[in-house]
Design a protein around this motif. Structure first.
Motif, PDB file in Angstrom:
ATOM      1  N   ALA A  81      13.577   9.535   5.440  1.00  0.00           N
ATOM      2  CA  ALA A  81      12.263  10.059   5.832  1.00  0.00           C
ATOM      3  C   ALA A  81      12.052  11.487   5.329  1.00  0.00           C
ATOM      4  CB  ALA A  81      12.119  10.011   7.345  1.00  0.00           C
ATOM      5  N   ASN A  82      13.125  12.204   5.008  1.00  0.00           N
ATOM      6  CA  ASN A  82      12.988  13.558   4.465  1.00  0.00           C
ATOM      7  C   ASN A  82      12.530  13.542   3.011  1.00  0.00           C
ATOM      8  OD1 ASN A  82      13.832  14.875   6.823  1.00  0.00           O
ATOM      9  ND2 ASN A  82      15.965  14.461   6.302  1.00  0.00           N
ATOM     10  N   VAL A  83      12.755  12.440   2.329  1.00  0.00           N
ATOM     11  CA  VAL A  83      12.388  12.320   0.926  1.00  0.00           C
ATOM     12  C   VAL A  83      11.075  11.544   0.775  1.00  0.00           C
ATOM     13  CG1 VAL A  83      13.099  11.368  -1.303  1.00  0.00           C
ATOM     14  CG2 VAL A  83      14.784  12.427   0.184  1.00  0.00           C
ATOM     15  N   ASN A  84      10.931  10.498   1.552  1.00  0.00           N
ATOM     16  CA  ASN A  84       9.782   9.614   1.432  1.00  0.00           C
ATOM     17  C   ASN A  84       8.952   9.671   2.701  1.00  0.00           C
ATOM     18  OD1 ASN A  84       8.026   7.396   1.140  1.00  0.00           O
ATOM     19  ND2 ASN A  84       9.509   6.382  -0.196  1.00  0.00           N
ATOM     20  N   MET A  85       7.723  10.150   2.608  1.00  0.00           N
ATOM     21  CA  MET A  85       6.888  10.358   3.791  1.00  0.00           C
ATOM     22  C   MET A  85       6.433   9.062   4.440  1.00  0.00           C
ATOM     23  SD  MET A  85       3.292  11.612   2.316  1.00  0.00           S
ATOM     24  CE  MET A  85       2.144  10.512   1.561  1.00  0.00           C
ATOM     25  N   ASP A  86       6.582   7.931   3.761  1.00  0.00           N
ATOM     26  CA  ASP A  86       6.145   6.664   4.333  1.00  0.00           C
ATOM     27  C   ASP A  86       7.135   6.098   5.344  1.00  0.00           C
ATOM     28  OD1 ASP A  86       3.797   6.570   2.773  1.00  0.00           O
ATOM     29  OD2 ASP A  86       4.965   5.910   1.049  1.00  0.00           O
ATOM     30  N   VAL A  87       8.402   6.434   5.217  1.00  0.00           N
ATOM     31  CA  VAL A  87       9.416   5.914   6.136  1.00  0.00           C
ATOM     32  C   VAL A  87       9.139   6.426   7.540  1.00  0.00           C
ATOM     33  CG1 VAL A  87      11.881   5.877   6.683  1.00  0.00           C
ATOM     34  CG2 VAL A  87      11.127   5.711   4.310  1.00  0.00           C
ATOM     35  N   GLY A  88       9.054   5.490   8.488  1.00  0.00           N
ATOM     36  CA  GLY A  88       8.792   5.841   9.875  1.00  0.00           C
ATOM     37  C   GLY A  88       7.327   5.715  10.274  1.00  0.00           C
ATOM     38  N   GLN A  89       6.440   5.494   9.295  1.00  0.00           N
ATOM     39  CA  GLN A  89       5.018   5.339   9.591  1.00  0.00           C
ATOM     40  C   GLN A  89       4.740   3.922  10.089  1.00  0.00           C
ATOM     41  OE1 GLN A  89       2.882   7.944   9.466  1.00  0.00           O
ATOM     42  NE2 GLN A  89       4.684   9.138   8.916  1.00  0.00           N
ATOM     43  N   ARG A  90       3.626   3.763  10.793  1.00  0.00           N
ATOM     44  CA  ARG A  90       3.252   2.457  11.343  1.00  0.00           C
ATOM     45  C   ARG A  90       2.159   1.812  10.495  1.00  0.00           C
ATOM     46  NH1 ARG A  90       5.125   1.280  16.249  1.00  0.00           N
ATOM     47  NH2 ARG A  90       6.121   2.948  17.426  1.00  0.00           N
ATOM     48  N   ILE A  91       2.268   0.499  10.359  1.00  0.00           N
ATOM     49  CA  ILE A  91       1.227  -0.277   9.694  1.00  0.00           C
ATOM     50  C   ILE A  91       0.935  -1.515  10.528  1.00  0.00           C
ATOM     51  CG2 ILE A  91       1.769   0.526   7.363  1.00  0.00           C
ATOM     52  CD1 ILE A  91       3.153  -2.157   6.880  1.00  0.00           C
ATOM     53  N   ASP A  92      -0.277  -2.048  10.382  1.00  0.00           N
ATOM     54  CA  ASP A  92      -0.669  -3.279  11.059  1.00  0.00           C
ATOM     55  C   ASP A  92      -0.648  -4.420  10.056  1.00  0.00           C
ATOM     56  OD1 ASP A  92      -1.173  -2.293  13.666  1.00  0.00           O
ATOM     57  OD2 ASP A  92      -3.052  -1.420  12.944  1.00  0.00           O
ATOM     58  N   VAL A  93       0.035  -5.506  10.432  1.00  0.00           N
ATOM     59  CA  VAL A  93       0.101  -6.700   9.592  1.00  0.00           C
ATOM     60  C   VAL A  93      -0.639  -7.804  10.316  1.00  0.00           C
ATOM     61  CG1 VAL A  93       1.614  -8.359   8.461  1.00  0.00           C
ATOM     62  CG2 VAL A  93       2.309  -5.972   8.629  1.00  0.00           C
ATOM     63  N   ALA A  94      -1.672  -8.356   9.670  1.00  0.00           N
ATOM     64  CA  ALA A  94      -2.493  -9.389  10.295  1.00  0.00           C
ATOM     65  C   ALA A  94      -1.800 -10.750  10.285  1.00  0.00           C
ATOM     66  CB  ALA A  94      -3.842  -9.476   9.596  1.00  0.00           C
ATOM     67  N   HIS A  95      -1.193 -11.123   9.165  1.00  0.00           N
ATOM     68  CA  HIS A  95      -0.485 -12.408   9.107  1.00  0.00           C
ATOM     69  C   HIS A  95       0.589 -12.364   8.025  1.00  0.00           C
ATOM     70  CE1 HIS A  95      -3.564 -12.818   5.995  1.00  0.00           C
ATOM     71  NE2 HIS A  95      -2.769 -13.698   5.429  1.00  0.00           N
ATOM     72  N   TRP A  96       1.599 -13.199   8.220  1.00  0.00           N
ATOM     73  CA  TRP A  96       2.739 -13.265   7.318  1.00  0.00           C
ATOM     74  C   TRP A  96       2.721 -14.605   6.580  1.00  0.00           C
ATOM     75  CZ3 TRP A  96       5.835  -9.171   6.514  1.00  0.00           C
ATOM     76  CH2 TRP A  96       5.842  -8.164   7.473  1.00  0.00           C
ATOM     77  N   VAL A  97       3.202 -14.612   5.353  1.00  0.00           N
ATOM     78  CA  VAL A  97       3.399 -15.832   4.580  1.00  0.00           C
ATOM     79  C   VAL A  97       4.813 -15.771   4.017  1.00  0.00           C
ATOM     80  CG1 VAL A  97       2.642 -17.217   2.621  1.00  0.00           C
ATOM     81  CG2 VAL A  97       0.965 -15.947   3.975  1.00  0.00           C
ATOM     82  N   ASP A  98       5.702 -16.572   4.592  1.00  0.00           N
ATOM     83  CA  ASP A  98       7.114 -16.613   4.162  1.00  0.00           C
ATOM     84  C   ASP A  98       7.769 -15.241   4.171  1.00  0.00           C
ATOM     85  OD1 ASP A  98       6.948 -19.364   3.795  1.00  0.00           O
ATOM     86  OD2 ASP A  98       6.289 -19.141   1.702  1.00  0.00           O
ATOM     87  N   ALA A 108      -4.704   1.931  -0.305  1.00  0.00           N
ATOM     88  CA  ALA A 108      -4.321   1.008  -1.370  1.00  0.00           C
ATOM     89  C   ALA A 108      -3.685  -0.238  -0.766  1.00  0.00           C
ATOM     90  CB  ALA A 108      -3.332   1.680  -2.320  1.00  0.00           C
ATOM     91  N   GLN A 109      -3.697  -1.307  -1.539  1.00  0.00           N
ATOM     92  CA  GLN A 109      -3.045  -2.546  -1.115  1.00  0.00           C
ATOM     93  C   GLN A 109      -1.542  -2.450  -1.414  1.00  0.00           C
ATOM     94  OE1 GLN A 109      -4.163  -5.461   0.280  1.00  0.00           O
ATOM     95  NE2 GLN A 109      -6.168  -4.544   0.597  1.00  0.00           N
ATOM     96  N   TRP A 110      -0.737  -2.793  -0.435  1.00  0.00           N
ATOM     97  CA  TRP A 110       0.710  -2.742  -0.573  1.00  0.00           C
ATOM     98  C   TRP A 110       1.294  -4.114  -0.249  1.00  0.00           C
ATOM     99  CZ3 TRP A 110       4.027   1.671  -1.226  1.00  0.00           C
ATOM    100  CH2 TRP A 110       3.348   2.874  -1.380  1.00  0.00           C
ATOM    101  N   ASP A 111       2.369  -4.467  -0.957  1.00  0.00           N
ATOM    102  CA  ASP A 111       3.141  -5.640  -0.587  1.00  0.00           C
ATOM    103  C   ASP A 111       4.076  -5.227   0.540  1.00  0.00           C
ATOM    104  OD1 ASP A 111       2.063  -7.303  -2.548  1.00  0.00           O
ATOM    105  OD2 ASP A 111       3.483  -6.592  -4.056  1.00  0.00           O
ATOM    106  N   VAL A 112       4.177  -6.077   1.545  1.00  0.00           N
ATOM    107  CA  VAL A 112       5.020  -5.789   2.688  1.00  0.00           C
ATOM    108  C   VAL A 112       6.028  -6.911   2.827  1.00  0.00           C
ATOM    109  CG1 VAL A 112       5.067  -5.421   5.178  1.00  0.00           C
ATOM    110  CG2 VAL A 112       3.144  -4.578   3.843  1.00  0.00           C
ATOM    111  N   GLN A 113       7.263  -6.544   3.038  1.00  0.00           N
ATOM    112  CA  GLN A 113       8.330  -7.522   3.225  1.00  0.00           C
ATOM    113  C   GLN A 113       8.980  -7.262   4.574  1.00  0.00           C
ATOM    114  OE1 GLN A 113      11.168  -7.544   0.043  1.00  0.00           O
ATOM    115  NE2 GLN A 113      12.463  -9.070   1.022  1.00  0.00           N
TER     116      GLN A 113
END
Length: 138
Positions: A81-98, A108-113
């Motif tokens: 988290a000291n290097v990458n500001m995204d680590v530790g942030q919250r996101i909402d995921v509406a639905h998962w596919v596999d 921006a659109q991001w792929d989430v795993q």
């Protein structure tokens, strides 16, 4: 100026240079130089003073190298988290596919795993790692 004063003066200059570099290696050399000054106070000649200063400086440097302070901390930038500001942030995921999803994050659109062991349910997730343009969440 006597020998021991010269040794301590050089040691002081090396300590000041150490403050500009931010490593401990010049400090170890300064310890060796100070040891040469102490030997000069005892009275032996310049060759003995130089040998003691060199031996103590090399030994102190080797000991520093073997300690935890002589090795840089290695961590993956994608998880830090000291290097990458995204680590530790919250996101909402509406639905998962596999175990994967696509979400809007920071404009921006991001792929989430999904991280191993997490349940693929719609909801709020915390970013644990960033791999390229893929967010790993759990």
């Amino acid at each position: 100026m006597s020998d021991w004063m010269s040794w301590f003066l050089v040691a002081g200059v090396v300590v000041i240079l150490e403050l500009f570099t931010g490593t401990f290696y010049l400090l170890m050399i300064a310890i060796g130089i100070a040891a040469g000054a102490l030997v000069a106070l005892a009275g032996p000649g310049m060759p003995v003073q130089t040998l003691v200063a060199a031996a103590v400086g090399v030994l102190a440097t080797l000991l520093l190298r073997r300690s935890k302070y002589g090795k840089p901390a290695t961590s993956e930038a994608g998880r830090d988290a000291n290097v990458n500001m995204d680590v530790g942030q919250r996101i909402d995921v509406a639905h998962w596919v596999d175990g994967e999803a696509r979400v809007m994050y920071r404009g921006a659109q991001w792929d989430v795993q999904l991280a191993p062991g997490a349940n693929p349910e719609a909801g709020n997730y915390i970013i644990q790692e960033v791999r390229g343009s893929r967010l790993i969440v759990g």
